[in-house]
Design an enzyme around this catalytic site. Structure first.
Site, mmCIF file in Angstrom:
data_model
loop_
_atom_site.group_PDB
_atom_site.id
_atom_site.type_symbol
_atom_site.label_atom_id
_atom_site.label_comp_id
_atom_site.label_asym_id
_atom_site.label_seq_id
_atom_site.Cartn_x
_atom_site.Cartn_y
_atom_site.Cartn_z
ATOM 1 C CE LYS A 168 -2.567 1.797 3.549
ATOM 2 N NZ LYS A 168 -2.542 3.275 3.495
ATOM 3 C CG ASP A 203 -4.995 4.562 1.209
ATOM 4 O OD1 ASP A 203 -6.142 4.904 0.854
ATOM 5 O OD2 ASP A 203 -4.652 4.449 2.396
ATOM 6 C CE LYS A 213 -8.004 6.697 3.700
ATOM 7 N NZ LYS A 213 -6.597 6.237 3.674
ATOM 8 C CG ASP A 239 -12.433 17.370 -6.590
ATOM 9 O OD1 ASP A 239 -13.391 18.099 -6.959
ATOM 10 O OD2 ASP A 239 -11.292 17.799 -6.414
ATOM 11 C CB THR A 283 -10.987 4.840 12.090
ATOM 12 O OG1 THR A 283 -9.735 5.093 11.455
ATOM 13 C CG2 THR A 283 -11.662 3.662 11.428
ATOM 14 N NE ARG A 343 2.024 3.683 12.583
ATOM 15 C CZ ARG A 343 1.171 4.485 13.193
ATOM 16 N NH1 ARG A 343 1.615 5.508 13.904
ATOM 17 N NH2 ARG A 343 -0.134 4.257 13.104
HETATM 18 O O1 C5P Z 1 1.142 1.872 10.752
HETATM 19 P P1 C5P Z 1 -0.267 1.388 10.737
HETATM 20 O O2 C5P Z 1 -0.404 -0.118 10.799
HETATM 21 O O3 C5P Z 1 -1.154 2.080 11.741
HETATM 22 O O4 C5P Z 1 -0.767 1.807 9.276
HETATM 23 C C1 C5P Z 1 -2.083 1.672 8.885
HETATM 24 C C2 C5P Z 1 -2.257 2.183 7.492
HETATM 25 O O5 C5P Z 1 -3.628 2.121 7.156
HETATM 26 C C3 C5P Z 1 -1.823 3.620 7.297
HETATM 27 O O6 C5P Z 1 -1.334 3.739 5.947
HETATM 28 C C4 C5P Z 1 -3.095 4.403 7.464
HETATM 29 O O7 C5P Z 1 -3.118 5.579 6.713
HETATM 30 C C5 C5P Z 1 -4.129 3.438 6.926
HETATM 31 N N1 C5P Z 1 -5.477 3.605 7.484
HETATM 32 C C6 C5P Z 1 -5.754 3.490 8.827
HETATM 33 N N2 C5P Z 1 -7.029 3.629 9.303
HETATM 34 C C7 C5P Z 1 -8.005 3.861 8.452
HETATM 35 C C8 C5P Z 1 -7.754 3.959 7.083
HETATM 36 C C9 C5P Z 1 -6.468 3.822 6.628
HETATM 37 O O8 C5P Z 1 -4.854 3.271 9.632
HETATM 38 N N3 C5P Z 1 -9.237 3.957 8.926
#
Ligand code: C5P
Length: 229
Positions: free
Chosen positions: A33, A58, A60, A63, A118, A209
């Site tokens: 992603k 991703d 998002k 528009d 979220t 992460r």
């Molecule tokens: O590092 P982490 O596991 O939190 O990354 C989650 C990924 O999913 C990030 O790229 C974040 O932008 C994305 N994301 C999220 N929650 C959402 C939608 C997308 O954490 N509701």
């Protein structure tokens, strides 16, 4: 579309670092992603420089329909397997995104709809003029998105069971907010483990992460991929 359920989020502006994460995790993941942070820093050339697995772009998009359709067409050359839009853009915008994607033919990207971010709780949602509860608004936007042509939904772990119950076994759910047992939550408030999310009905899970911040990203990805029920 890859069968492997793990999607790794390569969230960085640093192309070299993203390439290193991609090389380390490719054997264990379905897709990479790449989001706004990476795309705005590295552009189309950066996306092309990430090799090994299909790309989930991703961005998002949100528009007017004509602009979103143009944005979708502009990235088709990059052959993303998945592409996100905001369901809140409305039915005409979602239809325009789907039609633009279809111009790529059989290899077109799946259009994924994001419902309610979220990061918005009930009070934040109410402040935007939406009186419905977050759960009700998620379901409303999910139904709208699917009926307008979205291929799949992005949702939080805590929405998976509700959306599966309401929308059935056929809907594809892509789920971030995942933390392996014992991992730091970071800014994610409501998480599930990879195995819990898949057991609840996630089609793919997105992990950033806990993999990219690990001392050994390859081992972290392998452990998650091996933990699915
Ligand atoms: O590092 P982490 O596991 O939190 O990354 C989650 C990924 O999913 C990030 O790229 C974040 O932008 C994305 N994301 C999220 N929650 C959402 C939608 C997308 O954490 N509701």
């Amino acid at each position: 579309m890859p069968a492997e359920k793990l999607i790794v989020a390569l969230d960085t502006t640093d192309l070299t670092r993203a390439q290193a994460w991609a090389a380390a995790t490719a054997p264990h993941v379905g897709l990479f992603k790449l989001g706004l942070e990476f795309f705005l820093a590295n552009g189309a050339a950066g996306i092309r420089a990430i090799a090994g697995r299909p790309v989930f772009l991703d961005l998002k998009l949100h528009d007017i329909p004509n602009t979103v359709a143009g944005g979708v067409r502009a990235v088709l050359d990059l052959r993303p397997a998945m592409l996100t839009i905001h369901a809140a853009g409305g039915a005409a915008m979602i239809e325009a995104a789907r039609q633009a994607a279809e111009t790529a033919g059989a290899e077109r990207p799946m259009i994924l709809a994001v419902t309610v971010l979220t990061s918005l709780d009930a009070a934040a949602l109410a402040a935007t003029g939406v009186a419905a509860s977050p759960a009700d608004q998620v379901l409303r936007l999910a139904r709208l998105a699917l009926s307008a042509g979205a291929d799949a939904l992005v949702c939080s772990p805590l929405e998976v069971a509700m959306l599966r119950d309401a929308l059935g076994a056929g809907v594809k759910l892509i789920v971030p907010g995942i933390r392996p047992a014992g991992a730091a939550a970071g800014d994610q408030a409501r998480t599930m483990t990879p195995a819990e999310a898949v057991a609840a009905g996630a089609s793919w899970i997105v992990v950033g992460r806990p993999i990219t911040g690990a001392a050994d990203p390859a081992a972290a990805a392998a452990a998650i991929a091996g933990s699915f029920p």
